[in-house]
Design a protein around this motif. Structure first.
Motif, PDB file in Angstrom:
ATOM      1  N   ASP A  53      22.435 -42.136 -12.847  1.00  0.00           N
ATOM      2  CA  ASP A  53      21.672 -42.149 -12.784  1.00  0.00           C
ATOM      3  C   ASP A  53      21.876 -43.597 -11.818  1.00  0.00           C
ATOM      4  O   ASP A  53      20.523 -43.333 -10.734  1.00  0.00           O
ATOM      5  N   PHE A  54      22.256 -44.139 -11.374  1.00  0.00           N
ATOM      6  CA  PHE A  54      22.545 -45.341 -10.501  1.00  0.00           C
ATOM      7  C   PHE A  54      22.297 -44.664  -9.261  1.00  0.00           C
ATOM      8  O   PHE A  54      21.994 -45.466  -8.292  1.00  0.00           O
ATOM      9  N   PHE A  55      23.924 -43.833  -9.111  1.00  0.00           N
ATOM     10  CA  PHE A  55      23.984 -43.468  -7.816  1.00  0.00           C
ATOM     11  C   PHE A  55      23.706 -41.625  -7.522  1.00  0.00           C
ATOM     12  O   PHE A  55      23.513 -41.342  -6.180  1.00  0.00           O
ATOM     13  N   ASN A  56      22.761 -41.066  -8.451  1.00  0.00           N
ATOM     14  CA  ASN A  56      21.634 -40.236  -8.153  1.00  0.00           C
ATOM     15  C   ASN A  56      22.457 -38.533  -7.420  1.00  0.00           C
ATOM     16  O   ASN A  56      22.718 -38.476  -6.958  1.00  0.00           O
ATOM     17  N   ILE A  57      23.475 -38.583  -9.005  1.00  0.00           N
ATOM     18  CA  ILE A  57      23.881 -37.312  -8.638  1.00  0.00           C
ATOM     19  C   ILE A  57      24.558 -37.545 -10.495  1.00  0.00           C
ATOM     20  O   ILE A  57      23.575 -37.929 -11.335  1.00  0.00           O
ATOM     21  N   SER A  58      25.074 -35.828 -10.802  1.00  0.00           N
ATOM     22  CA  SER A  58      25.373 -35.557 -11.420  1.00  0.00           C
ATOM     23  C   SER A  58      26.214 -35.710 -11.886  1.00  0.00           C
ATOM     24  O   SER A  58      27.218 -36.131 -11.545  1.00  0.00           O
ATOM     25  N   ILE A  59      25.716 -36.036 -13.971  1.00  0.00           N
ATOM     26  CA  ILE A  59      27.066 -36.617 -14.988  1.00  0.00           C
ATOM     27  C   ILE A  59      28.641 -35.833 -14.117  1.00  0.00           C
ATOM     28  O   ILE A  59      29.723 -36.435 -14.186  1.00  0.00           O
ATOM     29  N   ASN A  60      28.384 -34.794 -13.901  1.00  0.00           N
ATOM     30  CA  ASN A  60      29.611 -33.699 -13.957  1.00  0.00           C
ATOM     31  C   ASN A  60      30.254 -34.027 -12.433  1.00  0.00           C
ATOM     32  O   ASN A  60      31.810 -34.029 -12.857  1.00  0.00           O
ATOM     33  N   GLU A  61      29.613 -34.077 -12.014  1.00  0.00           N
ATOM     34  CA  GLU A  61      30.879 -34.684 -10.231  1.00  0.00           C
ATOM     35  C   GLU A  61      31.436 -36.486 -10.805  1.00  0.00           C
ATOM     36  O   GLU A  61      32.387 -36.381 -10.258  1.00  0.00           O
ATOM     37  N   ILE A  62      30.597 -36.982 -12.020  1.00  0.00           N
ATOM     38  CA  ILE A  62      31.737 -38.152 -12.656  1.00  0.00           C
ATOM     39  C   ILE A  62      32.804 -37.558 -13.408  1.00  0.00           C
ATOM     40  O   ILE A  62      33.558 -38.045 -13.170  1.00  0.00           O
ATOM     41  N   PHE A  63      33.087 -36.549 -14.024  1.00  0.00           N
ATOM     42  CA  PHE A  63      34.044 -36.109 -14.544  1.00  0.00           C
ATOM     43  C   PHE A  63      34.409 -35.127 -14.289  1.00  0.00           C
ATOM     44  O   PHE A  63      35.792 -34.586 -14.183  1.00  0.00           O
ATOM     45  N   PHE A  64      33.572 -33.637 -13.521  1.00  0.00           N
ATOM     46  CA  PHE A  64      35.130 -32.959 -12.644  1.00  0.00           C
ATOM     47  C   PHE A  64      34.858 -33.130 -11.167  1.00  0.00           C
ATOM     48  O   PHE A  64      34.213 -33.786  -9.820  1.00  0.00           O
TER      49      PHE A  64
END
Length: 64
Positions: A53-64
């Motif tokens: 939410d903070f970086f305005n990215i998909s949560i998938n981008e964090i894990f994959f």
């Protein structure tokens, strides 16, 4: 997950926030955030959601 959360989140040149400030905003310790940056540890889903939410990215981008 990639090398660490840092690869996705902290490589953005337009983001000028200190680790200490970000940790406070998302409600974790600076040490925890540092571990995510280095790929030593990975955030729980709740923290990953706050980061996405903070970086305005998909949560998938964090894990994959």
């Amino acid at each position: 997950m990639k090398e660490g959360v840092k690869e996705v989140l902290f490589s953005e040149e337009d983001i000028s926030i200190r680790t200490k400030e970000l940790a406070k905003i998302i409600g974790i310790s600076q040490q925890q955030l540092s571990q995510y940056e280095k790929g030593i540890n990975y955030p729980k889903i709740e923290i990953a959601k706050k980061l996405s939410d903070f970086f305005n990215i998909s949560i998938n981008e964090i894990f994959f």
